[in-house]
Every structure is written in structure tokens, then in C-alpha cells.
Motif scaffolding. Structure first.
Motif, PDB file in Angstrom:
ATOM      1  N   ASN A 138       0.851  -1.197   0.000  1.00 46.77           N
ATOM      2  CA  ASN A 138       0.000   0.000   0.000  1.00 46.77           C
ATOM      3  C   ASN A 138       0.881   1.239   0.000  1.00 46.77           C
ATOM      4  O   ASN A 138       1.370   1.663   1.051  1.00 46.77           O
ATOM      5  N   PRO A 139       1.139   1.849  -1.162  1.00 49.84           N
ATOM      6  CA  PRO A 139       2.028   3.015  -1.236  1.00 49.84           C
ATOM      7  C   PRO A 139       1.537   4.208  -0.432  1.00 49.84           C
ATOM      8  O   PRO A 139       2.315   5.116  -0.144  1.00 49.84           O
ATOM      9  N   LEU A 140       0.266   4.225  -0.058  1.00 51.07           N
ATOM     10  CA  LEU A 140      -0.261   5.344   0.720  1.00 51.07           C
ATOM     11  C   LEU A 140       0.299   5.377   2.137  1.00 51.07           C
ATOM     12  O   LEU A 140       0.185   6.391   2.824  1.00 51.07           O
ATOM     13  N   LEU A 141       0.927   4.267   2.572  1.00 48.56           N
ATOM     14  CA  LEU A 141       1.462   4.205   3.923  1.00 48.56           C
ATOM     15  C   LEU A 141       2.778   4.964   4.073  1.00 48.56           C
ATOM     16  O   LEU A 141       3.137   5.371   5.181  1.00 48.56           O
ATOM     17  N   ASN A 142       3.521   5.149   2.979  1.00 47.94           N
ATOM     18  CA  ASN A 142       4.811   5.851   3.098  1.00 47.94           C
ATOM     19  C   ASN A 142       4.977   6.966   2.071  1.00 47.94           C
ATOM     20  O   ASN A 142       6.058   7.517   1.930  1.00 47.94           O
ATOM     21  N   LYS A 143       3.922   7.308   1.346  1.00 51.92           N
ATOM     22  CA  LYS A 143       3.965   8.397   0.390  1.00 51.92           C
ATOM     23  C   LYS A 143       2.815   9.351   0.657  1.00 51.92           C
ATOM     24  O   LYS A 143       1.715   8.927   1.045  1.00 51.92           O
ATOM     25  N   VAL A 225     -14.892  13.385   1.216  1.00 49.99           N
ATOM     26  CA  VAL A 225     -14.395  12.534   2.295  1.00 49.99           C
ATOM     27  C   VAL A 225     -12.877  12.461   2.265  1.00 49.99           C
ATOM     28  O   VAL A 225     -12.222  12.336   3.307  1.00 49.99           O
ATOM     29  N   SER A 226     -12.291  12.588   1.060  1.00 54.39           N
ATOM     30  CA  SER A 226     -10.863  12.330   0.874  1.00 54.39           C
ATOM     31  C   SER A 226      -9.970  13.554   1.037  1.00 54.39           C
ATOM     32  O   SER A 226      -8.749  13.430   0.980  1.00 54.39           O
ATOM     33  N   GLY A 227     -10.541  14.755   1.212  1.00 55.23           N
ATOM     34  CA  GLY A 227      -9.690  15.911   1.415  1.00 55.23           C
ATOM     35  C   GLY A 227     -10.332  17.238   1.035  1.00 55.23           C
ATOM     36  O   GLY A 227      -9.984  18.284   1.591  1.00 55.23           O
ATOM     37  N   PHE A 228     -11.239  17.216   0.071  1.00 57.54           N
ATOM     38  CA  PHE A 228     -11.946  18.441  -0.312  1.00 57.54           C
ATOM     39  C   PHE A 228     -13.059  18.730   0.698  1.00 57.54           C
ATOM     40  O   PHE A 228     -13.477  17.854   1.463  1.00 57.54           O
ATOM     41  N   SER A 229     -13.563  19.960   0.667  1.00 53.34           N
ATOM     42  CA  SER A 229     -14.798  20.300   1.372  1.00 53.34           C
ATOM     43  C   SER A 229     -15.780  20.843   0.344  1.00 53.34           C
ATOM     44  O   SER A 229     -15.383  21.301  -0.734  1.00 53.34           O
ATOM     45  N   ARG A 230     -17.050  20.795   0.659  1.00 57.06           N
ATOM     46  CA  ARG A 230     -18.077  21.126  -0.334  1.00 57.06           C
ATOM     47  C   ARG A 230     -18.057  22.602  -0.727  1.00 57.06           C
ATOM     48  O   ARG A 230     -18.576  22.964  -1.780  1.00 57.06           O
ATOM     49  N   ASP A 231     -17.467  23.444   0.083  1.00 62.99           N
ATOM     50  CA  ASP A 231     -17.397  24.871  -0.225  1.00 62.99           C
ATOM     51  C   ASP A 231     -16.020  25.291  -0.727  1.00 62.99           C
ATOM     52  O   ASP A 231     -15.735  26.490  -0.825  1.00 62.99           O
ATOM     53  N   ASP A 232     -15.175  24.334  -1.058  1.00 60.96           N
ATOM     54  CA  ASP A 232     -13.822  24.664  -1.516  1.00 60.96           C
ATOM     55  C   ASP A 232     -13.841  25.476  -2.807  1.00 60.96           C
ATOM     56  O   ASP A 232     -14.759  25.343  -3.633  1.00 60.96           O
ATOM     57  N   THR A 265     -11.558   4.315   1.371  1.00 59.83           N
ATOM     58  CA  THR A 265     -11.940   5.344   0.402  1.00 59.83           C
ATOM     59  C   THR A 265     -10.713   5.884  -0.321  1.00 59.83           C
ATOM     60  O   THR A 265     -10.732   6.103  -1.532  1.00 59.83           O
ATOM     61  N   ALA A 266      -9.614   6.077   0.439  1.00 61.34           N
ATOM     62  CA  ALA A 266      -8.378   6.577  -0.166  1.00 61.34           C
ATOM     63  C   ALA A 266      -7.843   5.596  -1.200  1.00 61.34           C
ATOM     64  O   ALA A 266      -7.348   5.992  -2.263  1.00 61.34           O
ATOM     65  N   GLN A 267      -7.959   4.301  -0.907  1.00 60.26           N
ATOM     66  CA  GLN A 267      -7.448   3.301  -1.834  1.00 60.26           C
ATOM     67  C   GLN A 267      -8.250   3.269  -3.135  1.00 60.26           C
ATOM     68  O   GLN A 267      -7.726   2.889  -4.183  1.00 60.26           O
ATOM     69  N   LEU A 269      -9.150   5.877  -4.685  1.00 67.73           N
ATOM     70  CA  LEU A 269      -8.551   6.914  -5.517  1.00 67.73           C
ATOM     71  C   LEU A 269      -7.215   6.480  -6.120  1.00 67.73           C
ATOM     72  O   LEU A 269      -6.712   7.134  -7.031  1.00 67.73           O
ATOM     73  N   LEU A 270      -6.651   5.380  -5.620  1.00 61.69           N
ATOM     74  CA  LEU A 270      -5.436   4.848  -6.243  1.00 61.69           C
ATOM     75  C   LEU A 270      -5.699   4.399  -7.681  1.00 61.69           C
ATOM     76  O   LEU A 270      -4.760   4.222  -8.456  1.00 61.69           O
ATOM     77  N   LEU A 271      -6.970   4.198  -8.017  1.00 59.38           N
ATOM     78  CA  LEU A 271      -7.310   3.871  -9.400  1.00 59.38           C
ATOM     79  C   LEU A 271      -6.855   4.964 -10.357  1.00 59.38           C
ATOM     80  O   LEU A 271      -6.632   4.713 -11.548  1.00 59.38           O
ATOM     81  N   PHE A 272      -6.707   6.192  -9.832  1.00 57.28           N
ATOM     82  CA  PHE A 272      -6.339   7.323 -10.674  1.00 57.28           C
ATOM     83  C   PHE A 272      -4.864   7.705 -10.530  1.00 57.28           C
ATOM     84  O   PHE A 272      -4.454   8.754 -11.010  1.00 57.28           O
ATOM     85  N   TRP A 273      -4.084   6.841  -9.874  1.00 56.56           N
ATOM     86  CA  TRP A 273      -2.641   7.060  -9.774  1.00 56.56           C
ATOM     87  C   TRP A 273      -1.997   6.699 -11.112  1.00 56.56           C
ATOM     88  O   TRP A 273      -2.112   5.576 -11.587  1.00 56.56           O
ATOM     89  N   ARG A 274      -1.356   7.705 -11.728  1.00 54.47           N
ATOM     90  CA  ARG A 274      -0.736   7.565 -13.054  1.00 54.47           C
ATOM     91  C   ARG A 274      -1.763   7.241 -14.139  1.00 54.47           C
ATOM     92  O   ARG A 274      -1.402   6.883 -15.254  1.00 54.47           O
ATOM     93  N   LYS A 275      -3.040   7.337 -13.791  1.00 55.09           N
ATOM     94  CA  LYS A 275      -4.099   7.070 -14.769  1.00 55.09           C
ATOM     95  C   LYS A 275      -5.175   8.156 -14.647  1.00 55.09           C
ATOM     96  O   LYS A 275      -6.261   7.905 -14.114  1.00 55.09           O
ATOM     97  N   PRO A 276      -4.878   9.366 -15.120  1.00 57.17           N
ATOM     98  CA  PRO A 276      -5.888  10.429 -15.024  1.00 57.17           C
ATOM     99  C   PRO A 276      -7.148  10.055 -15.780  1.00 57.17           C
ATOM    100  O   PRO A 276      -7.105   9.353 -16.793  1.00 57.17           O
TER     101      PRO A 276
END
Length: 313
Positions: A138-143, A225-232, A265-267, A269-276
Motif C-alpha cells: 500500500n504506497p499510501l502508507l509511506n507516500k 471525504v478524501s480531502g476536499f470540502s463542499r465549499d472549496d 476510500t483513499a485506496q 482513488l489509487l485507481l487514478f494514480w498515473r491514470k488520469p
């Protein structure tokens, strides 16, 4: 998130190719015509940037910066011969510059956020070291992960006939441009109106309310849930020169801790890592523009294209 239910689709791969091949470590700075730093000219503003930093930038931004691709390898030209005179030092400064049609203000925003994310990631790794076997799974643990959301907005205006303007007109990308000088600034006013709409999710939520699109609502919920807020608001937003187009970018650090399912939930979003991935939709609103002593009713159409991506730093 199941990909068949996703409101966004995959886009192309990185436009940057590194042609130099090496088995263990890259060449030392300046060796073999493989410079460690690159000189970029962004619309008249010079940037000196580490090659590795450039390569690590979001794919969705690199595609825009280098639509025809960029080869990072031996030298800067196919005409170089294999002799000792072709070192980095022998190439003139002007020949080393790579000219890029990209807003330097946007580049500053991205590089500043990268630096902030790298600092946060290093602090997190020192405070909570992760065993190698777990970080490999899980690269999210150290990146430190960054969510990249980019919007391209092309706008078009329609002036209703009942406005009673002169019949003489010339069709352009934003609809009729009238001979009356007071109408010439319609395009500018439309761009200014849209530029002031800085809330990230307002337009998509409007589309959700109209179409009752469950997948799009799920997309907003997941991002919030992952970092944005609805009023950003967008971190960067500006009109492209000589175009009826607005480009916006927002970067946030991915949250991996918090509620019970935060890492799950964070994992996703890994679907979009290097795959915009990309989503496009049309948005139409009624606006009134100031035209001296009266208001000009406008039907303002916007084609919005979102690109979502995850990067690890």
C-alpha cells in the motif's frame, strides 16, 4: 469505486519519454547529455526545474504543457554527434530553453503545493515509519498522496432575438458579435462572470440536481471525504490568453486517517494514480450583463471538462 459506474473515463498516458536507459542509477548531473535541471520558458517567465520534479508532475498537467510530447535524453536535438563537444556546457543557453505555453502562475501554485506535500510526507514518515513489506503493498502508507482536479471550461454566449440588437452580426466562438460597439465587450464580460464563480462543486451539483445523476453525486461525496470540502474554491483559476476558455486547478492532500473507512476510500482513488480520468458535461445558465443603462440577457453555455488524478510524492 467500480469503474463501470464511474462518471469519468481514462485518458492518455504521459507525454514525457526518458530515452536514456540505465541499469542501477541515473547518470550524474550533466553526464551523457542528460541534464539534471531543465530551463523552461513559460510565456516569458523562466523556470529552472529539476528533471525528476518535472517528470513527477501530474500527467494531466504534463499533457497540457507538452501536447506534442517531450523527450528527455541525450542532448536537446537529433542532430548531435557522438563526440566530446556535445556536453551540456557546449550547448548555448538559448538552445537549452524549452518553451512552454503554460501559465507561470499556475506552475508556481503546483510547485509550491508539491513542496508543502513533500514536507508533510517526510514528517509523517519520520513520525510513523512503515515496514517495507507493508508500504510495498500500500504506497499510501509511506507516500504523501495529492488529489489533482483540473477543469477546462469553454464558454459560449447566446443573445436572444428579443434583445433588439442590430441585425448585422458575425458569428464567433461565443455567438453573435454585433456591430454596435457596446456589444463588443460581451465576450469579456462573460469570461469575467465565469471567472468569479470560484466554487469547485457548484456547477456539478447543479447538473446533479437537474439530471439526478447518482454516480456524479458519489464522485463529489468521495472527493469531500478524501480531502476536499463542499465549499472549496479553485486554487488556481484564470482565462487563457486570446481564448474563450478558463482553466482551473485544485490540489489537496489525500486523507488516509479519520473515520473507520477512510483508508478504504483513499485506496479507491489509487485507481487514478498515473491514470488520469476525465468527465465532460454541458452547463447552461441565464445571466444579465451590464450594458450602460440597461441589462443584457444572456444564455451562457459552458462545456466543462474535469480531469481527476492522484500523484504520490
Amino acid at each position: 469505486m467500480a469503474m463501470n459506474n464511474s462518471p469519468i473515463t481514462q485518458v492518455s498516458e504521459s507525454p514525457i519519454t526518458q530515452v536514456a536507459q540505465y541499469s542501477s542509477a541515473p547518470p550524474s548531473p550533466g553526464q551523457g547529455g542528460f541534464p539534471s535541471k531543465l530551463l523552461l520558458d513559460l510565456r516569458g517567465t523562466r523556470f529552472e526545474i529539476d528533471r525528476e520534479v518535472l517528470v513527477s508532475l501530474p500527467e494531466s498537467i504534463l499533457i497540457v504543457m507538452f501536447p506534442n510530447g517531450l523527450i528527455l535524453g541525450r542532448g536537446h536535438s537529433d542532430s548531435y554527434d557522438d563526440d566530446d563537444n556535445n556536453s551540456e556546457e557546449s550547448i548555448s543557453l538559448e538552445d537549452q530553453i524549452i518553451y512552454v505555453d503554460f501559465d507561470p502562475v499556475c506552475m508556481d501554485y503546483v510547485l509550491d503545493f508539491y513542496h508543502e506535500a513533500q514536507t508533510a510526507g517526510e514528517a509523517q514518515r519520520l513520525a510513523n515509519p512503515t515496514p517495507h513489506n507493508l508500504s510495498a503493498q500500500n504506497p499510501l502508507l509511506n507516500k504523501q498522496a495529492i488529489i489533482v482536479l483540473r477543469e477546462e471550461l469553454d464558454y459560449f454566449s447566446v443573445i436572444p432575438p428579443k434583445a433588439g440588437f442590430p441585425a448585422k452580426e458575425d458569428m464567433s466562438a461565443t455567438g453573435p458579435v454585433y456591430a454596435d460597439p457596446s456589444k463588443v465587450n460581451v465576450k469579456t464580460q462573460c469570461g469575467t462572470h465565469l471567472l468569479e464563480q470560484r466554487k469547485i462543486f457548484t456547477a456539478l451539483q447543479r447538473n446533479i440536481n437537474k439530471e439526478n445523476n447518482v454516480a456524479e453525486q458519489h464522485l463529489i461525496d468521495m472527493l469531500c471525504v478524501s480531502g476536499f470540502s463542499r465549499d472549496d474554491e479553485w486554487g488556481y483559476r484564470d482565462i487563457e490568453p486570446k481564448k474563450t476558455s478558463i482553466v482551473s486547478i485544485a490540489l489537496v492532500m489525500l486523507k488516509t486517517t479519520g473515520s473507520g473507512n477512510q483508508m478504504a476510500t483513499a485506496q479507491k482513488l489509487l485507481l487514478f494514480w498515473r491514470k488520469p480520468a476525465r468527465k465532460c458535461w454541458w452547463d447552461g445558465v441565464e445571466v444579465e450583463l451590464d450594458q450602460g443603462e440597461h441589462k443584457l440577457p444572456i444564455r451562457l453555455w459552458a462545456r466543462r471538462t474535469w480531469t481527476l488524478e492522484l500523484v504520490l510524492v
